[in-house]
Write a protein that holds these residues in place. Structure first.
Motif, PDB file in Angstrom:
ATOM      1  N   ALA A 172       0.833  -1.219   0.000  1.00  0.00           N
ATOM      2  CA  ALA A 172       0.000   0.000   0.000  1.00  0.00           C
ATOM      3  C   ALA A 172       0.864   1.264   0.000  1.00  0.00           C
ATOM      4  CB  ALA A 172      -0.922   0.004   1.222  1.00  0.00           C
ATOM      5  N   HIS A 173       1.998   1.195   0.659  1.00  0.00           N
ATOM      6  CA  HIS A 173       2.931   2.334   0.703  1.00  0.00           C
ATOM      7  C   HIS A 173       3.590   2.524  -0.672  1.00  0.00           C
ATOM      8  CE1 HIS A 173       6.612   4.136   3.119  1.00  0.00           C
ATOM      9  NE2 HIS A 173       6.175   4.954   2.198  1.00  0.00           N
ATOM     10  N   ALA A 174       4.081   1.411  -1.234  1.00  0.00           N
ATOM     11  CA  ALA A 174       4.751   1.491  -2.542  1.00  0.00           C
ATOM     12  C   ALA A 174       3.793   2.026  -3.606  1.00  0.00           C
ATOM     13  CB  ALA A 174       5.279   0.107  -2.931  1.00  0.00           C
ATOM     14  N   ALA A 175       2.525   1.580  -3.545  1.00  0.00           N
ATOM     15  CA  ALA A 175       1.540   2.034  -4.542  1.00  0.00           C
ATOM     16  C   ALA A 175       1.208   3.515  -4.357  1.00  0.00           C
ATOM     17  CB  ALA A 175       0.272   1.183  -4.432  1.00  0.00           C
ATOM     18  N   ALA A 176       1.137   3.958  -3.114  1.00  0.00           N
ATOM     19  CA  ALA A 176       0.779   5.362  -2.850  1.00  0.00           C
ATOM     20  C   ALA A 176       1.810   6.326  -3.432  1.00  0.00           C
ATOM     21  CB  ALA A 176       0.638   5.586  -1.346  1.00  0.00           C
ATOM     22  N   LEU A 177       3.068   5.876  -3.508  1.00  0.00           N
ATOM     23  CA  LEU A 177       4.129   6.756  -4.019  1.00  0.00           C
ATOM     24  C   LEU A 177       3.912   7.122  -5.488  1.00  0.00           C
ATOM     25  CD1 LEU A 177       7.114   4.881  -2.328  1.00  0.00           C
ATOM     26  CD2 LEU A 177       6.383   7.200  -1.762  1.00  0.00           C
ATOM     27  N   VAL A 178       3.162   6.285  -6.204  1.00  0.00           N
ATOM     28  CA  VAL A 178       2.901   6.586  -7.620  1.00  0.00           C
ATOM     29  C   VAL A 178       1.421   6.862  -7.876  1.00  0.00           C
ATOM     30  CG1 VAL A 178       4.921   5.467  -8.621  1.00  0.00           C
ATOM     31  CG2 VAL A 178       2.898   4.083  -8.123  1.00  0.00           C
ATOM     32  N   ASP A 179       0.672   7.085  -6.823  1.00  0.00           N
ATOM     33  CA  ASP A 179      -0.750   7.442  -6.982  1.00  0.00           C
ATOM     34  C   ASP A 179      -0.815   8.921  -7.386  1.00  0.00           C
ATOM     35  OD1 ASP A 179      -3.324   8.319  -6.601  1.00  0.00           O
ATOM     36  OD2 ASP A 179      -3.607   7.293  -4.677  1.00  0.00           O
ATOM     37  N   PRO A 180      -1.341   9.206  -8.597  1.00  0.00           N
ATOM     38  CA  PRO A 180      -1.312  10.605  -9.070  1.00  0.00           C
ATOM     39  C   PRO A 180      -2.094  11.564  -8.162  1.00  0.00           C
ATOM     40  CG  PRO A 180      -2.594   9.195 -10.549  1.00  0.00           C
ATOM     41  CD  PRO A 180      -1.916   8.293  -9.564  1.00  0.00           C
TER      42      PRO A 180
END
Ligand code: FMN
Length: 337
Positions: free
Chosen positions: A249-257
Motif C-alpha cells: 500500500a505504501h509502494a503504490a501510494a508513491l505513484v498514486d497521481p
C-alpha cells in the motif's frame, strides 16, 4: 576501521526501519559499489543479529547498522491521554482497542543490547538517529572497530556529535522522508535548506559528511557531493525497488497521481516525520503530541489493522518521491553513484 571515502560509488542506502530495509537491500547497495545499513529500530536484538548474518552470508562485509538513541525526556502522560482520546473513535471503527496510557512506558528499544551486539559483531559502520550517543558508547564502538556516524539536522548538533567522538556525520535536510533526526522531539524540525546546512556543518566540524534528504536524481546527487560530502544517503528513492520490503500500500501510494504532497507530522509516532499526506495526517496531525516512543506504540494497532489502506498508515516519503522507480536497487544506486 572502514572509511566512507573508500566507496567506489558514493551512495549510502538509508536505514529504513519498519520494513523497507531488508538484508537484500543492504547487499544490493554494496554490489552497486555503495553501502547499505540495516535498520535496527523497533527490532529485537535477535532479529538484528539474524539480519547481520544474512548480509554476511551473501558475501557482503561492508555494511552498517542504525540504532535509535533513547529519549532523554520521559513521556508526558497527560499529553498522551489527550491524544489517545482523539484516536479512540477511529480505533473503534477499525475494531482496535488502544493500549492504556499506563502501559505505554519509556521503551529504550533495547539500546544497550543493540550496542553490545554491534560491538560483538564488529559491524563496520554504526549510525545513530534521534540523538547523540554518550562519548563512552562511541568509545566502546570504536574500540570494536566500528566507524560511528551520528545523524544531525543542525550545525550545533553536528558539533555535539564531533565532541562525542563521532567518525562521520549524516547531515539530514528538511526534504528527507521518514523521521527527522532532531535531538529534541518537541522542537519543530529545522527548515534550513540542505545545501546551506552542509556549508555550515562543513565549515564548523572537520568530519566526513554523508548528506541526506530529498536526493533522488543523478544531477542532484552530483550537486550535493560537489559541496563537500563524501556521499549522499538516499531512502525514498529506494522504496519501490525489488529488494525493499515496503508495504504494497505504501509502494503504490508513491505513484498514486492523487498524492502530490508530503507533510511533516507527529501523528503516527510522536516524533516529527515526513510522509505523504493522507486522511490520517489530515485528521490527527493537529491533535498529535510529541511523546515518542509512546505514540508509536499507541498507534501500532491502528496501523496494523489498516495495513492495506494507504489512508490509515504512515506513508513515509521525502520530497523526491516521484522519482522512486520499480527496478533493482542495484540500478538505482548505480545511477546515483
Ligand atoms: C521509510 C523510511 C524509513 C526511515 N527509517 C530510518 C531509520 O530507521 N533510521 C534513520 O536513521 N533514518 C531513517 N530514515 C531517514 C533516512 O535515513 C534518510 O534521512 C532519508 O531517507 C533521506 O531522505 P529521502 O528519503 O528523501 O532520500 C527513514 C526514511 C524513510 C523514507
Amino acid at each position: 576501521m572502514f572509511d566512507l571515502r573508500e566507496l567506489s560509488s558514493r551512495v549510502v542506502a538509508a536505514p529504513m526501519a519498519g520494513g523497507p530495509t531488508t538484508p537484500e537491500l543492504v547487499v544490493a547497495a554494496a554490489s552497486a559499489g555503495g553501502v547499505g545499513q540495516l535498520a535496527a529500530g523497533y527490532l529485537t536484538p535477535d532479529k538484528v543479529r539474524a539480519d547481520i548474518a544474512a548480509v554476511r552470508a551473501a558475501g557482503t562485509e561492508v555494511f552498517g547498522v542504525n540504532i535509535f538513541v533513547p529519549e532523554p525526556e520521559p513521556v508526558n502522560s497527560e499529553n498522551l491521554a489527550r491524544y489517545r482520546a482523539e484516536l479512540v473513535p477511529y480505533a473503534r471503527s477499525l475494531g482496535v482497542t488502544l493500549p492504556d496510557v499506563d502501559d505505554l512506558g519509556d521503551d529504550d528499544d533495547h539500546f544497550e543490547a543493540k550496542i553490545r551486539l554491534v560491538c560483538d559483531e564488529r559491524v563496520p559502520l554504526v549510525s545513530f538517529a534521534f540523538g547523540c550517543p554518550r562519548p563512552e558508547v562511541v568509545d566502546e564502538l570504536r574500540r570494536h572497530g566500528c566507524s560511528v556516524g551520528v545523524t544531525v539536522t543542525t550545525a550545533a548538533d553536528a558539533e555535539t556529535a564531533g565532541q562525542a567522538g563521532a567518525d562521520w556525520l549524516c547531515v539530514q535536510g528538511p526534504d528527507a522522508g521518514g523521521h527527522r533526526s532532531v535531538f529534541d522531539r518537541r522542537t519543530n524540525p529545522p527548515t534550513q535548506p540542505l545545501d546551506e546546512l552542509i556549508g555550515e556543518v562543513v565549515g564548523r566540524v572537520p568530519l566526513p559528511v554523508v548528506a541526506a534528504g530529498g536526493i533522488s536524481t543523478p544531477a542532484r546527487a552530483e550537486k550535493v557531493r560537489s559541496l563537500g560530502p563524501v556521499a549522499v544517503q538516499v531512502g525514498t528513492v529506494l522504496l519501490r525497488t525489488g529488494e525493499a520490503g515496503t508495504k504494497p500500500a505504501h509502494a503504490a501510494a508513491l505513484v498514486d497521481p492523487d498524492r502530490t504532497e508530503t507533510v511533516v507530522t507527529w501523528a503516527f509516532s510522536g516524533r516529527p516525520a515526513r510522509a505523504l499526506r493522507n486522511l490520517f495526517t489530515d485528521r490527527f496531525s493537529d491533535a498529535a503530541v510529541a511523546e515518542y516512543p509512546a505514540v508509536n506504540t499507541l498507534t501500532g494497532g491502528i496501523r496494523r489493522a489498516a495495513s492495506n489502506d494507504p489512508d490509515g498508515i504512515n506513508l513515509w516519503a521525502g520530497s523526491g518521491f516521484g522519482d522512486a522507480a520499480e527496478e533493482s536497487a542495484v540500478d538505482t544506486i548505480s545511477r546515483l553513484g
